[in-house]
Design a protein around this motif. Sequence first.
Motif, mmCIF file in Angstrom:
data_model
loop_
_atom_site.group_PDB
_atom_site.id
_atom_site.type_symbol
_atom_site.label_atom_id
_atom_site.label_comp_id
_atom_site.label_asym_id
_atom_site.label_seq_id
_atom_site.Cartn_x
_atom_site.Cartn_y
_atom_site.Cartn_z
ATOM 1 N N TYR A 298 0.941 -1.209 0.132
ATOM 2 C CA TYR A 298 -0.509 -0.252 0.192
ATOM 3 C C TYR A 298 0.784 1.230 -0.300
ATOM 4 N N ALA A 299 1.128 1.979 -0.844
ATOM 5 C CA ALA A 299 1.855 3.131 -0.999
ATOM 6 C C ALA A 299 2.521 3.395 -0.842
ATOM 7 N N CYS A 300 3.964 1.815 -1.583
ATOM 8 C CA CYS A 300 5.267 1.288 -1.391
ATOM 9 C C CYS A 300 5.481 0.840 -1.584
ATOM 10 N N SER A 301 6.914 0.594 -2.385
ATOM 11 C CA SER A 301 7.507 -0.382 -2.783
ATOM 12 C C SER A 301 7.074 -1.436 -2.310
ATOM 13 N N GLN B 206 -2.707 9.335 -11.268
ATOM 14 C CA GLN B 206 -1.614 9.859 -10.885
ATOM 15 C C GLN B 206 -1.069 10.701 -12.239
ATOM 16 N N GLY B 207 -2.388 10.821 -12.762
ATOM 17 C CA GLY B 207 -2.075 11.922 -14.023
ATOM 18 C C GLY B 207 -1.322 11.354 -15.560
ATOM 19 N N HIS B 208 -0.865 9.806 -15.766
ATOM 20 C CA HIS B 208 0.052 9.901 -16.854
ATOM 21 C C HIS B 208 -0.102 10.233 -17.915
ATOM 22 N N THR C 70 -1.300 13.178 -18.574
ATOM 23 C CA THR C 70 -0.047 14.095 -18.553
ATOM 24 C C THR C 70 1.259 14.541 -18.721
ATOM 25 N N THR C 71 2.050 13.425 -17.724
ATOM 26 C CA THR C 71 3.523 13.813 -17.716
ATOM 27 C C THR C 71 3.813 12.763 -18.690
ATOM 28 N N PHE C 72 3.366 11.938 -19.326
ATOM 29 C CA PHE C 72 3.857 10.737 -20.355
ATOM 30 C C PHE C 72 3.751 11.752 -21.384
ATOM 31 N N THR D 278 1.596 -1.041 -12.974
ATOM 32 C CA THR D 278 1.599 0.981 -12.533
ATOM 33 C C THR D 278 1.956 0.463 -10.327
ATOM 34 N N TYR D 279 2.871 -0.379 -10.012
ATOM 35 C CA TYR D 279 2.874 0.024 -8.160
ATOM 36 C C TYR D 279 4.661 0.044 -8.345
ATOM 37 N N GLY D 280 4.758 0.710 -7.004
ATOM 38 C CA GLY D 280 5.865 0.312 -6.633
ATOM 39 C C GLY D 280 6.686 1.766 -7.389
ATOM 40 N N SER D 281 5.565 2.695 -7.167
ATOM 41 C CA SER D 281 6.568 4.018 -7.916
ATOM 42 C C SER D 281 7.200 3.435 -9.190
ATOM 43 N N ARG D 282 6.200 2.521 -9.595
ATOM 44 C CA ARG D 282 6.938 2.463 -11.307
ATOM 45 C C ARG D 282 7.256 2.236 -12.492
ATOM 46 N N SER D 283 5.972 3.658 -12.982
ATOM 47 C CA SER D 283 5.815 3.935 -13.801
ATOM 48 C C SER D 283 6.696 5.157 -14.463
ATOM 49 N N ASP E 241 13.716 14.312 -2.609
ATOM 50 C CA ASP E 241 14.234 14.705 -3.403
ATOM 51 C C ASP E 241 13.407 13.501 -4.717
ATOM 52 N N CYS E 242 12.921 13.558 -6.263
ATOM 53 C CA CYS E 242 12.938 12.506 -6.879
ATOM 54 C C CYS E 242 13.957 12.637 -8.914
ATOM 55 N N GLY E 243 14.738 13.375 -7.804
ATOM 56 C CA GLY E 243 15.519 13.818 -9.017
ATOM 57 C C GLY E 243 14.569 14.573 -10.416
ATOM 58 N N ARG F 84 12.020 16.822 -12.235
ATOM 59 C CA ARG F 84 10.136 16.312 -11.633
ATOM 60 C C ARG F 84 9.418 16.839 -13.453
ATOM 61 N N ILE F 85 9.239 16.329 -13.683
ATOM 62 C CA ILE F 85 8.370 16.533 -14.525
ATOM 63 C C ILE F 85 7.453 17.493 -14.905
ATOM 64 N N ASN F 86 6.499 16.667 -14.053
ATOM 65 C CA ASN F 86 5.894 18.335 -13.741
ATOM 66 C C ASN F 86 5.190 18.444 -12.531
ATOM 67 N N GLY G 258 1.108 17.287 -5.517
ATOM 68 C CA GLY G 258 0.228 16.466 -5.636
ATOM 69 C C GLY G 258 0.378 15.436 -5.300
ATOM 70 N N GLN G 259 1.072 14.422 -5.439
ATOM 71 C CA GLN G 259 1.637 13.023 -5.053
ATOM 72 C C GLN G 259 1.689 13.468 -3.795
ATOM 73 N N VAL G 260 2.754 14.089 -2.808
ATOM 74 C CA VAL G 260 3.318 14.401 -1.614
ATOM 75 C C VAL G 260 1.605 14.933 -0.634
ATOM 76 N N GLY H 59 16.522 11.500 -16.111
ATOM 77 C CA GLY H 59 17.013 11.951 -14.785
ATOM 78 C C GLY H 59 16.351 11.910 -13.634
ATOM 79 N N ALA H 60 14.427 10.928 -13.480
ATOM 80 C CA ALA H 60 13.568 11.465 -13.155
ATOM 81 C C ALA H 60 13.732 9.810 -12.345
ATOM 82 N N LYS H 61 13.235 10.047 -10.775
ATOM 83 C CA LYS H 61 12.971 9.018 -10.072
ATOM 84 C C LYS H 61 11.486 8.289 -9.641
HETATM 85 N N1 PCD Z 1 6.100 12.446 -11.987
HETATM 86 C C1 PCD Z 1 7.514 13.224 -11.852
HETATM 87 N N2 PCD Z 1 8.786 13.357 -11.766
HETATM 88 C C2 PCD Z 1 8.782 13.138 -11.035
HETATM 89 C C3 PCD Z 1 8.172 11.592 -10.647
HETATM 90 C C4 PCD Z 1 6.802 11.352 -10.841
HETATM 91 O O1 PCD Z 1 6.264 14.649 -12.506
HETATM 92 N N3 PCD Z 1 9.944 13.091 -11.271
HETATM 93 C C5 PCD Z 1 5.088 12.051 -12.210
HETATM 94 C C6 PCD Z 1 4.560 10.461 -13.159
HETATM 95 O O2 PCD Z 1 4.990 11.731 -14.061
HETATM 96 C C7 PCD Z 1 3.482 10.520 -12.485
HETATM 97 C C8 PCD Z 1 3.277 10.479 -11.169
HETATM 98 O O3 PCD Z 1 4.319 12.231 -10.259
HETATM 99 O O4 PCD Z 1 2.490 11.368 -13.324
HETATM 100 C C9 PCD Z 1 3.631 9.407 -9.921
HETATM 101 O O5 PCD Z 1 4.600 9.219 -10.561
HETATM 102 P P1 PCD Z 1 5.679 7.792 -10.603
HETATM 103 O O6 PCD Z 1 6.300 7.922 -8.867
HETATM 104 O O7 PCD Z 1 6.269 7.185 -11.062
HETATM 105 O O8 PCD Z 1 4.712 6.451 -9.013
HETATM 106 P P2 PCD Z 1 3.684 5.997 -10.685
HETATM 107 O O9 PCD Z 1 3.803 4.690 -11.282
HETATM 108 O O10 PCD Z 1 2.829 6.634 -11.560
HETATM 109 O O11 PCD Z 1 2.017 5.578 -9.461
HETATM 110 C C10 PCD Z 1 2.145 4.658 -8.639
HETATM 111 C C11 PCD Z 1 2.115 5.031 -7.039
HETATM 112 C C12 PCD Z 1 1.529 4.262 -6.095
HETATM 113 S S1 PCD Z 1 2.535 2.549 -6.191
HETATM 114 C C13 PCD Z 1 1.206 4.098 -5.696
HETATM 115 S S2 PCD Z 1 0.366 2.953 -4.298
HETATM 116 C C14 PCD Z 1 -0.088 5.182 -5.431
HETATM 117 C C15 PCD Z 1 1.097 6.771 -5.894
HETATM 118 O O12 PCD Z 1 1.179 6.491 -7.175
HETATM 119 N N4 PCD Z 1 -1.498 5.382 -5.832
HETATM 120 C C16 PCD Z 1 -2.182 6.742 -6.134
HETATM 121 N N5 PCD Z 1 0.196 8.018 -6.374
HETATM 122 C C17 PCD Z 1 -1.718 7.884 -5.936
HETATM 123 N N6 PCD Z 1 -1.841 8.832 -6.805
HETATM 124 C C18 PCD Z 1 -3.634 8.853 -7.135
HETATM 125 N N7 PCD Z 1 -3.790 9.669 -6.794
HETATM 126 N N8 PCD Z 1 -4.052 7.389 -7.004
HETATM 127 C C19 PCD Z 1 -3.693 6.602 -6.475
HETATM 128 O O13 PCD Z 1 -4.172 5.571 -6.525
HETATM 129 MO MO1 PCD Z 1 1.232 1.231 -4.906
HETATM 130 O O14 PCD Z 1 2.724 -0.379 -4.519
HETATM 131 O O15 PCD Z 1 0.019 0.694 -6.384
HETATM 132 O O16 PCD Z 1 0.829 0.350 -3.401
#
Ligand code: PCD
Length: 784
Positions: free
Chosen positions: A362-365, A500-502, A504-506, A537-542, A660-662, A664-666, A672-674, A732-734
């Motif tokens: 749950y919200a955890c790699s 997560q807004g893919h 847009t960011t993709f 999409t899980y483990g912030s892998r997208s 610090d996630c390297g 930032r695309i957006n 919002g994620q934070v 360079g993104a994480k």
């Molecule tokens: N980003 C940017 N920059 C950087 C990074 C990132 O801009 N450097 C952005 C992107 O692109 C996207 C977002 O931000 O839109 C996020 O990303 P990522 O980190 O890669 O992640 P992903 O893979 O896409 O997603 C996943 C995550 C997870 S894993 C979870 S839990 C959560 C989060 O996501 N979920 C959710 N967040 C969220 N939000 C919302 N609104 N909803 C949800 O459901 Mo697991 O493993 O599944 O437990």
Amino acid sequence: MSTPMGFGRMHRKEDARFIRGRGSYVDDVNLPGMLYGAILRSPHAHARIVSIDTSAALAHPKVKAVITGETLAGLNLAWMPTLSADTQAVLATDKVRFQGQEVAFVVAEDRYSARDALELIDVEYEALDAVIDARKSLDEGAPIIRDDQEGRADNKIFDWGAGDKDATDAVFAQAEVTVAQDMLYPRVHPAPLETCGAVADFDKVTGKLTVWCPTQAPHAHRTLYALVAGLPEHKIRVISPDIGGGFGGKVGIYPGYVCAIVGSIVTGKPVKWMEDRSENLMSTAFARDYHMRGEVAATRDGRIQAIRVKVLADHGAFNGTAQPTKFPAGFFHVFTGSYDLRAAHCEVTGVYTNKAPGGVAYACSFRITEAVYLVERMIDVLADELGVDAAELRMKNLLRSEQFPYTSPTGWEYDSGDYQKTLQLAMDMAGYDALRREQAEKRERGELMGIGISFFTEAVGAGPRKHMDILGLGMADGAELRVHPTGKAVLRVSCQSQGQGHETTFAQIVGAELGISPDDVEVVHGDTDQTPFGLGTYGSRSTPVSGAATAMVARKVRERARQVAAAMLEASPEDLEWTVDEAGGSWTVAGTGAGKSIQEIALAAHSNLELPEGVEGHLDATCVYNPPNLTYPFGAYICVVDVDPGTGQVKVRRFIAVDDCGVRINPMIVEGQVHGGLADGVGMALMQLMAFDEDGNHLGASFMDYLLPTAMECPSWELGETVTPSPHHPIGAKGVGESATVGSPPAVVNAVLDALRPYGVRHADMPLTPAAVWRAIKGDPIRT
Ligand code: PCD
């Protein structure tokens, strides 16, 4: 807000439909002739099934079918594989093993009749003793939960360890100071606002099965269905429509999905099944439930030398945790945290109990949240023992920037970091010294103010094929980019947005690579018939995996465009330079200014322009990205709380989060994620607990009992950022999606315990409800 050419703040493209209430979720799928399913669930935590009589339910005028474990056994579908190579009962045949377990499935003309008919099913149970407390699961004489497995004589699932035991023990034996602490990361639930559900439609004529369900991993589901049902993949289409939150709880396959599919095959009609809130809380994947003992060895002047950890992991009745199979305890390896240690060792024992399966990330790699909580609590315990400031102790022991790439004592390579800078920024934003002075003054007056710090490192972006897989499926992701003659593009990716807004960011990644507006890039995802294979999409892998695939496929398109541009400009491809300005991207002849825009090139690529031998027309490209390593985002969090000594009520007054996630695309989406993750963390630290009585009755199956944090409990978040790019990621993104959920609970708990320091309380388990804090003040902290 204007649309940037590439990275930068921009409103989410998908919000156009979401804010108008025009999203389309699984419960919005309504097909002609569709029937409705409902699940009969076990009232017992552990019982033998003596008999099931479905005749009265079948006699209900609106009931079309009643499916039991026996029906499924006839199809060889009574049990299904879990994501951890265990099996799980789809509908119980022999025994029920947790309260709320699926026993029978009714298919009727409408939802109400299906529910009504559940009451007409007569199940005779023979109740058995249940194992609810994981600490008793391995006791002599404990009831055996998984007697379906041949030769099983206990409730142990696995023993696993990492690090160097002898080296660690040696450091402990010589240590000037050691501390030890038991703690529980309690069982919590992802509790997405949209519950789980499915619509299954098996077309007898074409033999094609279409399943709509809010899965975070459509391709993995399809392959599993194909393997289990023996259908070819092209006869199965999994469509993951808009999803109302996943948080890891929608990775796995639930019995309801399989029942909807079987219901459709049996009746020849589409079947919809939607869970209600209580069903979701009782039966879909829980998270955490780690009983941990941490020990730290240090020098008297505060150099941390080693960490030793023992964990008892409660996995419930079926081992269903989503984890790369080569790591039985997921990514618990990061229990060494962000510190420069000489040695580390951990042992994890996984056990079955009569509770719902899961152990989901749950919200955890995988198991990083538990690891970060453990090490960050231990640092505060050590600070307490040494009588030093918790920030100072961290600053002194954090890895230094010149140590990266850093190989941890458990063998993981942290890609990049500048930890001191990030902690310093958080302390500056908080006004740390002034806060400590304020606290000292308040203590004089008997007021309880606490300042809690946590510093976390995550490992996200699973994962390199050579190290990771899920059920044998490697974790590389595909991407396909099609460029129309006018230079507008369609990107197809395997990952699946749950909010997560893919979209847009993709589109922004493609925009940045091709010098086109993200508005001109359509992102297609969530439909196995339309997207390349990948694990979801899980483990912030997208961003780390599919995002990298997106950058790479766009670069391939750009290279194709170079060849076409060279033909257009009658120049040699090597003499062309790629430039992006406000007008967009173009290939130009170095030094001459002559050039062609990406749109002109796209049109020419589809025209009768003569292309040199070997240069194909069109610009479309595909790519499969196998990440060389995980990405290691990190952050420093500082929480300030006030505790009411009269009631035990905790008020989170301030929360400073520097992530610090390297690159930032957006940045707006990242913030919002934070925000979301911080609210999650406050909820877990102060309010949330999946509780059971000793018979295994679930005590929190509604939002009246299982409390979600609201704006009332959250302060106005104060966010900061540092940018340390990932050296191996193409942009360079994480990942960042889970950082705040991982990093915030220890900050809140450390703050509350810091407030309680005058009472000499060193630890109390989450959730720190007013009752829990009150008991801690009275010298009897709750030890769950
Ligand atoms: N980003 C940017 N920059 C950087 C990074 C990132 O801009 N450097 C952005 C992107 O692109 C996207 C977002 O931000 O839109 C996020 O990303 P990522 O980190 O890669 O992640 P992903 O893979 O896409 O997603 C996943 C995550 C997870 S894993 C979870 S839990 C959560 C989060 O996501 N979920 C959710 N967040 C969220 N939000 C919302 N609104 N909803 C949800 O459901 Mo697991 O493993 O599944 O437990």
